[in-house]
Design an enzyme around this catalytic site. Structure first.
Site, short mmCIF file in Angstrom:
data_model
loop_
_atom_site.label_atom_id
_atom_site.label_comp_id
_atom_site.label_asym_id
_atom_site.label_seq_id
_atom_site.Cartn_x
_atom_site.Cartn_y
_atom_site.Cartn_z
CG HIS A 76 -1.69 1.21 1.49
ND1 HIS A 76 -3.08 1.23 1.52
CD2 HIS A 76 -1.31 2.50 1.75
CE1 HIS A 76 -3.49 2.47 1.75
NE2 HIS A 76 -2.43 3.25 1.91
CD GLU A 77 2.00 3.37 3.73
OE1 GLU A 77 2.21 4.49 3.24
OE2 GLU A 77 0.96 3.11 4.37
#
Ligand code: NI
Length: 174
Positions: free
Chosen positions: A136-137
């Protein structure tokens, strides 16, 4: 250390592609300190530099959710390798997409090659929440948000809601 303002969607800056860091400098370390403090104060488990408006390939995370012993992780110039062909599903949220959640499928395991807080080369084998969170990051570094994986309809509904929230939070309450 200082708490920074977290940018929220819709915002063009969040869609920028972040640039690699040449060498982890004192300035980058101070940035990571600020990012971590900002993330903790917003009760997040991950934050990319672009979310506070800085287009550098830097991520901080702490998935321990433990008030007593914090376990901060720092990733500079992360690269993902060996993504599993099997996927796992988590309900995701994002500090840049406040109060919105949706299930996203991502490779269940992966390997991350990166520089740590001190500029040392590291490799991390990630699975479970850690694997999902780092992916996600990493998406943030490419200007991608988790809502981009949803149907067009769902995504536009969320953006509409966020735009409304933004307008009302900018309004003067007298
Ligand atoms: Ni996010």
């Amino acid at each position: 250390m200082a708490i920074k303002k977290i940018l929220t969607e819709p915002n063009k800056i969040l869609r920028q592609i972040s640039k690699p860091v040449d060498k982890v400098s004192k300035e980058d370390q101070l940035l990571m300190d600020d990012m971590l403090e900002t993330m903790y104060s917003a009760n997040g488990i991950g934050l990319a530099a672009i979310q506070i408006g800085i287009p550098k390939r830097i991520i901080v995370m702490d998935i321990s959710k433990n008030e007593d012993t914090k376990s901060p992780m720092y990733f500079v110039n992360p690269i993902i390798k060996n993504k599993n062909k099997e996927f796992s599903t988590y309900e995701e949220g994002c500090l840049s997409v406040p109060n919105q959640f949706a299930e996203v499928d991502r490779p269940a395991t992966c390997e991350v090659h990166y520089l740590d807080y001190y500029g040392e080369k590291k490799i991390l084998k990630a699975q479970g929440l850690l694997a999902t969170c780092i992916q996600h990051e990493m998406d943030h570094l490419e200007g991608i948000l988790f809502i981009d994986y949803l149907s067009k309809l769902k995504k536009s509904m969320i953006i509409k809601k966020l735009s409304k929230q933004k307008k009302s939070s900018d309004a003067l309450v007298i």
